[in-house]
Design a protein around this motif. Sequence first.
Motif, PDB file in Angstrom:
ATOM      1  N   ARG A  29     -37.359   7.958 -33.903  1.00 36.95           N
ATOM      2  CA  ARG A  29     -37.506   8.277 -35.181  1.00 36.95           C
ATOM      3  C   ARG A  29     -38.592   9.012 -36.157  1.00 36.95           C
ATOM      4  O   ARG A  29     -39.508   9.497 -35.667  1.00 36.95           O
ATOM      5  N   GLY A  30     -38.018  10.053 -37.017  1.00 34.84           N
ATOM      6  CA  GLY A  30     -38.341  11.251 -37.303  1.00 34.84           C
ATOM      7  C   GLY A  30     -38.837  12.357 -36.516  1.00 34.84           C
ATOM      8  O   GLY A  30     -38.648  12.556 -35.268  1.00 34.84           O
ATOM      9  N   ALA A  31     -39.179  13.370 -36.848  1.00 35.27           N
ATOM     10  CA  ALA A  31     -39.374  14.989 -35.972  1.00 35.27           C
ATOM     11  C   ALA A  31     -40.727  14.585 -35.900  1.00 35.27           C
ATOM     12  O   ALA A  31     -40.699  15.528 -34.723  1.00 35.27           O
ATOM     13  N   ARG A  32     -41.658  14.283 -35.983  1.00 35.21           N
ATOM     14  CA  ARG A  32     -43.088  14.322 -35.618  1.00 35.21           C
ATOM     15  C   ARG A  32     -43.759  14.027 -34.689  1.00 35.21           C
ATOM     16  O   ARG A  32     -44.279  14.564 -33.906  1.00 35.21           O
ATOM     17  N   ARG A  35     -42.440  16.871 -32.651  1.00 30.95           N
ATOM     18  CA  ARG A  35     -42.886  17.839 -32.772  1.00 30.95           C
ATOM     19  C   ARG A  35     -43.809  19.045 -31.065  1.00 30.95           C
ATOM     20  O   ARG A  35     -43.709  19.988 -31.599  1.00 30.95           O
ATOM     21  N   HIS A  99     -44.169   1.228 -36.405  1.00 32.47           N
ATOM     22  CA  HIS A  99     -45.230   2.378 -36.661  1.00 32.47           C
ATOM     23  C   HIS A  99     -44.461   2.805 -35.595  1.00 32.47           C
ATOM     24  O   HIS A  99     -45.149   3.526 -34.515  1.00 32.47           O
ATOM     25  N   HIS A 101     -41.647   5.098 -33.181  1.00 25.97           N
ATOM     26  CA  HIS A 101     -41.489   6.227 -33.242  1.00 25.97           C
ATOM     27  C   HIS A 101     -40.262   6.549 -31.872  1.00 25.97           C
ATOM     28  O   HIS A 101     -39.282   7.749 -31.834  1.00 25.97           O
ATOM     29  N   THR A 124     -49.712   8.917 -35.053  1.00 24.59           N
ATOM     30  CA  THR A 124     -48.686   9.779 -34.960  1.00 24.59           C
ATOM     31  C   THR A 124     -49.657  11.150 -33.989  1.00 24.59           C
ATOM     32  O   THR A 124     -49.336  12.095 -34.666  1.00 24.59           O
TER      33      THR A 124
END
Length: 292
Positions: A29-32, A35, A99, A101, A124
């Motif tokens: 979920r999401g790019a962070r 990273r 939260h 991820h 994160t």
Amino acid sequence: MPELPEVEVVRRGLAEHVVGRRVAEVSLRGARVARRHAPGPRDLEDRLRGRLVRAAERRGKYLWLVVEDETGQADALILHLGMSGQLLVEPPDAPAEKHLHATFDLVETSGEPAPQLRFVDQRTFGGLAWSELVAGGRAFGIPESIAHIAPDPLEPAYDQADVVRRMKARHVAVKRALLDQRLVSGIGNIYADEALWRARVNGVRDTDSLTRPTLARVLDHAAEVMREALEQGGTSFDALYVNVNGASGYFDRSLAVYGQQGRPCPRCGTPVRREAFMNRSSHYCPRCQRRR
DNA sequence: CAGGTCCCCTGCTGGC
DNA sequence: TGCCAGCAGGGGACCT
């Protein structure tokens, strides 16, 4: 959040609940969270799909899963918990954590569904990354991208005499050296403070002003305090819960100085002091740990 | 290389 | 009660 003992508890949970199973599907979920993986989260998902988890390894605070494809090619999925990361093993239909991820849908080699592995991280600072494995003394090698991380005090490759030599050759505060993961890994702010207290050494003292036996003593205490924490924390995790936060109860019960500012030093009764150090805090006994 | 600063992020606590 | 500063167990980038 976690230092070596807490991460080792998580590794053991992964060894028990994830190794021997296959990754059927991955969802980031999401790019962070990815990273550190330059090609991005979709690429990481693609690489992991279908892989068999062969091992769960750790060096210092870094975890990695050895994942093998159908040709026998083994690579590493690096997992770092940062300050607040958790790995959970839960039924796939469990409600999503705030939260959350990453989710890994796992199956047995027979194809039967298995519980889901989840990466949850409030702040994160942790994350996932892919790495090739290179020779490094273990059955499957060491991930190339963490080759700069030194052995930790609880692994066979650890060479304390070498660490002492390298510390002695530098002009740097001994606490800074303890926290330098390229010199010795796994030690964070808590166990650095506890080790220095046990060794009666103030962390601001320069490594080159301390004798080799004193440096060795500090490292011995670091290994010892982490081993004790592991013994106390490694016992109680629920079968479907790889780890909550690794904290293990060691915290409140056995810490001599970390977070104990104002309370009496367990050795001499002098109030423990806290002061800023490296953008964080140091806790020490001003009487037992003289600055000299 | 040594050492300092800042940043990534969210949530909790304590002071006012 | 509300607001805000300060702090949190990690690590890396960037500057001098």
